[in-house]
Write a protein that holds these residues in place. Structure first.
Motif, PDB file in Angstrom:
ATOM      1  N   ALA A  83      12.102   5.627  47.499  1.00 51.48           N
ATOM      2  CA  ALA A  83      12.289   6.960  46.915  1.00 51.48           C
ATOM      3  C   ALA A  83      13.617   7.045  46.161  1.00 51.48           C
ATOM      4  O   ALA A  83      13.691   7.640  45.083  1.00 51.48           O
ATOM      5  CB  ALA A  83      12.208   8.037  47.995  1.00 51.48           C
ATOM      6  N   ALA A  84      14.654   6.434  46.714  1.00 52.94           N
ATOM      7  CA  ALA A  84      15.956   6.439  46.035  1.00 52.94           C
ATOM      8  C   ALA A  84      15.873   5.664  44.722  1.00 52.94           C
ATOM      9  O   ALA A  84      16.393   6.116  43.693  1.00 52.94           O
ATOM     10  CB  ALA A  84      17.026   5.850  46.949  1.00 52.94           C
ATOM     11  N   ALA A  85      15.206   4.523  44.742  1.00 53.17           N
ATOM     12  CA  ALA A  85      15.061   3.718  43.523  1.00 53.17           C
ATOM     13  C   ALA A  85      14.243   4.458  42.466  1.00 53.17           C
ATOM     14  O   ALA A  85      14.521   4.349  41.268  1.00 53.17           O
ATOM     15  CB  ALA A  85      14.419   2.371  43.855  1.00 53.17           C
ATOM     16  N   GLU A  86      13.246   5.220  42.911  1.00 48.87           N
ATOM     17  CA  GLU A  86      12.399   5.992  41.997  1.00 48.87           C
ATOM     18  C   GLU A  86      13.059   7.300  41.567  1.00 48.87           C
ATOM     19  O   GLU A  86      12.539   7.995  40.690  1.00 48.87           O
ATOM     20  CB  GLU A  86      11.050   6.314  42.649  1.00 48.87           C
ATOM     21  CG  GLU A  86      10.171   5.111  42.854  1.00 48.87           C
ATOM     22  CD  GLU A  86       9.672   4.529  41.543  1.00 48.87           C
ATOM     23  OE1 GLU A  86       9.245   5.298  40.664  1.00 48.87           O
ATOM     24  OE2 GLU A  86       9.707   3.289  41.415  1.00 48.87           O
ATOM     25  N   ARG A  87      14.146   7.644  42.237  1.00 50.03           N
ATOM     26  CA  ARG A  87      14.862   8.902  41.973  1.00 50.03           C
ATOM     27  C   ARG A  87      13.945  10.111  42.167  1.00 50.03           C
ATOM     28  O   ARG A  87      13.915  11.029  41.348  1.00 50.03           O
ATOM     29  CB  ARG A  87      15.493   8.883  40.588  1.00 50.03           C
ATOM     30  CG  ARG A  87      16.478   7.744  40.410  1.00 50.03           C
ATOM     31  CD  ARG A  87      17.054   7.753  39.029  1.00 50.03           C
ATOM     32  NE  ARG A  87      17.724   9.010  38.793  1.00 50.03           N
ATOM     33  CZ  ARG A  87      19.026   9.160  38.582  1.00 50.03           C
ATOM     34  NH1 ARG A  87      19.790   8.116  38.562  1.00 50.03           N
ATOM     35  NH2 ARG A  87      19.536  10.340  38.370  1.00 50.03           N
ATOM     36  N   CYS A  88      13.177  10.067  43.261  1.00 48.95           N
ATOM     37  CA  CYS A  88      12.287  11.181  43.555  1.00 48.95           C
ATOM     38  C   CYS A  88      12.616  11.757  44.931  1.00 48.95           C
ATOM     39  O   CYS A  88      13.353  11.153  45.707  1.00 48.95           O
ATOM     40  CB  CYS A  88      10.820  10.745  43.496  1.00 48.95           C
ATOM     41  SG  CYS A  88      10.250   9.741  44.864  1.00 48.95           S
TER      42      CYS A  88
END
Length: 130
Positions: free
Chosen positions: A53-58
């Motif tokens: 989720a952090a990598a996807e910025r969601c």
């Protein structure tokens, strides 16, 4: 079931949430996925889901405060990229296949309003006032 739209994901629904919720939100124009829809995310650890989720910025919607809040705090202390956590309570939104409407309406309203601005990376989902 409608397929997830390409592009950035606004919100990922943790595995305790039905993919039908994500489907209804996509029909309303939101870019939402349910973890259970994605083979690569099913049964991953909470740490790995948070990192995704952090990598996807969601933002990640979950009821699992006791596990995800410490992961977020450890990540911030280590200087890592943080994901936004949107917490929901099963008392406020009982999981019901017969009546997911209040949860769907609350998520839709939260997305329409827009996630809190940084540095806030945690929020709670509340019922829509009639």
């Amino acid at each position: 079931m409608s397929a997830p739209k390409p592009g950035p994901v606004e919100l990922a629904l943790d595995e305790m949430f039905s993919p039908k919720i994500a489907d209804v939100l996509r029909e309303r124009g939101r870019t939402v996925i349910a973890v259970v829809e994605r083979v690569d995310l099913r049964a991953v650890t909470d740490d790995d889901l948070y990192a995704w989720a952090a990598a996807e910025r969601c933002w990640l919607l979950t009821e699992n405060v006791k596990d995800f809040r410490p992961i977020m705090l450890r990540t911030l202390q280590a200087g890592g990229a943080a994901a936004g956590l949107l917490f929901a309570s099963s008392r406020t939104f009982p999981r019901s296949r017969q009546n997911p409407g209040p949860l769907i309406e609350a998520i839709h309203a939260w997305l329409a309003k827009g996630p809190p601005a940084p540095p806030l990376i945690e929020d709670w989902l509340f019922p829509v006032q009639q």
